[in-house]
Design a protein around this motif. Sequence first.
Motif, short mmCIF file in Angstrom:
data_model
loop_
_atom_site.label_atom_id
_atom_site.label_comp_id
_atom_site.label_asym_id
_atom_site.label_seq_id
_atom_site.Cartn_x
_atom_site.Cartn_y
_atom_site.Cartn_z
N CYS A 445 0.85 -1.19 0.00
CA CYS A 445 0.00 0.00 0.00
C CYS A 445 0.89 1.24 0.00
CB CYS A 445 -0.89 -0.01 1.23
SG CYS A 445 -1.90 1.48 1.39
N HIS A 447 0.15 3.98 1.37
CA HIS A 447 -0.08 4.79 2.57
C HIS A 447 0.19 4.03 3.85
CE1 HIS A 447 -2.19 7.13 -0.42
NE2 HIS A 447 -2.92 6.06 -0.69
N CYS A 448 0.26 2.72 3.77
CA CYS A 448 0.37 1.91 4.97
C CYS A 448 1.53 0.95 4.84
CB CYS A 448 -0.88 1.06 5.20
SG CYS A 448 -2.37 2.03 5.33
N CYS A 463 -6.04 -2.54 0.25
CA CYS A 463 -5.29 -2.51 1.50
C CYS A 463 -6.26 -2.78 2.64
CB CYS A 463 -4.62 -1.15 1.69
SG CYS A 463 -3.95 -0.95 3.35
N CYS A 466 -6.24 0.42 5.35
CA CYS A 466 -6.85 1.73 5.12
C CYS A 466 -7.92 1.69 4.04
CB CYS A 466 -5.78 2.76 4.74
SG CYS A 466 -5.15 2.56 3.07
N ALA A 468 -7.51 1.55 0.85
CA ALA A 468 -7.07 2.07 -0.46
C ALA A 468 -7.09 0.93 -1.47
CB ALA A 468 -5.67 2.64 -0.34
ZN ZN Z 1 -3.28 1.26 3.16
#
Ligand code: ZN
Length: 729
Positions: A445, A447-448, A463, A466, A468
């Motif tokens: 991911c 963002h994570c 993901c 989150c 996404a």
């Molecule tokens: Zn994520």
Amino acid sequence: MHDRTYPEGALVGVLTTEPLGRVLDYRAPEGGCGDGDFVEVPLGPRRVLGVVWGPGRGDWDIAKVRAVGRVLEAPPMRAELRAFLGRAADYTLTPLPQMLRLATRAPGLMEGAALRRVYRLGGVVPNQLTDARHRVVEALRAFQGAPMTLGELAEEAGCGTSVIKGLVKLGVVVEEEAPRDLPFPPLDPRGGPALQGDQVAAADALVAAVAAGEYSTTLLKGVTGSGKTEVYLEAVAECLRAGRQALVLLPEIALTAEFLKRVEARFGARPAEWHSGVTMTERRRVWKMVATGGASVVVGARSALFLPYQRLGLIVVDEEHDTSYKQEEGVLYNARDMGVLRASIVGCPVVLASATPSLETWANVEAGKYGRLDLSARFGAAEMPEMRAIDMRAEKLPADRWVSESLAGQVAARVAAGEQAMLFLNRRGYAPVTLCRACGHQVGCDHCDARMVEHRFQKRLVCHQCGATKPVPVACPACGVEGRMAAVGPGVERLAEEVAARFPEARVAVLSSDLFGSARALKAQIEAIAGGEADIIIGTQIVAKGHNFPLLTLVGVIDADLGLQGSDLRAAERTFQLMRQVAGRAGRAEGRKGVALLQTHQPEHPVIRAILGGDEEAFWRAEAAERRAAGVPPYGRMAGIILSSPDVAQVFDFAGELARRDGPLRRVGAQVFGPAPAPIARVRGRHRVRLLVKAEKGVALQAALADWVAQLKPPANLRLAIDIDPQSF
Ligand code: ZN
Ligand code: ADP
């Protein structure tokens, strides 16, 4: 009903739901007010909701003290609930205003008139409707005719309010007065089945506890199908006879439908329902009826603990070991423990029901703090399933196949006999890893700190942290080589593919929370399975929770080792509970012997052996000894401090500085560990770092923690959350 009243002009302390952290002084309005009154008060340029919390402190410039705007039309908050919110705030180190918000979320106290009009389906629905109009009708049907306000309905349907008004003109939708003052029909405590064997003594004990009207906590332990629900419903019946209210907490919304039906069958009417799937209009009604005595039984999710009960006489926490009782966002609390706290303040019994209690509860029983009642056998002729391991080292499965020959043979036999088989795999999606065969890169991911999971039904990578999503790449994002991306490992969707290929004749149903748009669709699927509309059921964790499938006689666990990986000290407990729960699904029905088969690469692992051997007390004793030696819960106290920020260096620096200033902790003998990346190290672009604090039992940890974190003011973009009794350590 008021504890204290204040004449006009007197100084009163008002707690608002605004994040100020303290009770503010106001002057009592014309006509006076009393403790617990819901009030509207001016705060800067705004008017906000508050509750009169006691006399004013008078430590504020008297000339600046403003008057309460008005006392709202609502039953005052009782001293008991105020005390509970205060104690819960202290325990979880949550600011009191945030705690108050949990108790005032639904009632719409300040909106008043705006909420008086609601909408429901009218007469005939024409066949030809525009998309938007159709969505309105669907939304109203979804909530089974429960009326909604204009705002709620527009949001549910994803349309403008004019669409709804148009339907009102057509007579398809009817506008009417809100049923906020409609009490729930009374429940009839007579009836219920004749109890048998040790059910009798257990029910007697619980009925006596309710009649005594004093605080006590009792573990009600018995395998799935032993009659725990029948037994605690006897205690609910006693509550009804005594004119008190009962709260039954369930861990999962998907379980409520079946449960409500059962309560209705037994008591002749539906109880009040409280969870996020209930419309706001209905929640307002429940809130008010709970406060005024027009609802005698509430069935709900953890937030039902914060309702303004008039005469609470019993709290039941069903499946008390379930981890979803721990709220992991906002106010971090465990509903099981908060239920015990509220009961101790109200002075009523708590029943913790489970086939596989948490180690915390087991330890409290051993220490003599909680009572224990055992139901030793399954009701009627049904027996616990026979449990066996399948040694996967001997099976030699080809890659991309996960059902062993031994298991497949059993499945075929059950299906041929007209019974159901369930395959359990605790992994949502198609494949947990998407990997480039050219360079070995795994898609993560953005963002994570998590791998993206392929979901074939959605045709995307998702993901699980989150939410996404992105398309499944054709070319590797790292090396650019095309056509070498591969799905690695199984998820339930992929398992379903294998099963469909292998048993082309069988009807296969997949139960995974993400495959259903709503709790309702999931419920419908569960009912269809219970009604025999599937031969093979493939499921994730949601199948472990209390659903009753009468035809199910075989459970196959695809990967029993899954939960044992990782360093979490609770891994053994979790795996033990989950495997026993899942196995308990098999052979509930009378006259059918169930079998549970566990595919494992380590049949000699002590946890796997304990699961198969079924000597629970021995397992708990061994677990308890390990935890005691490590000084961790339930034999020591722990708190997690989660610090998060978009800036990784900043968050580590801050955490390091906090860890160095450990004076307030050392004074009570507590130790701090870390900083280390949190169990989920990056979420939505924020880096998360954890400090773990460990102390001996009996230490006033909260006070020390409060002093400790107060030493350093976090920078603006850094968040700090304290998690008392963390789930993983
Ligand atoms: Zn994520
Ligand atoms: P648990 O909550 O322990 O899983 P339940 O209370 O749901 O067990 O009981 C399992 C099944 O057996 C239910 O269908 C229940 O109605 C039935 N049952 C349990 N005890 C009795 C009894 N004494 N008489 C008739 N049916 C019973």
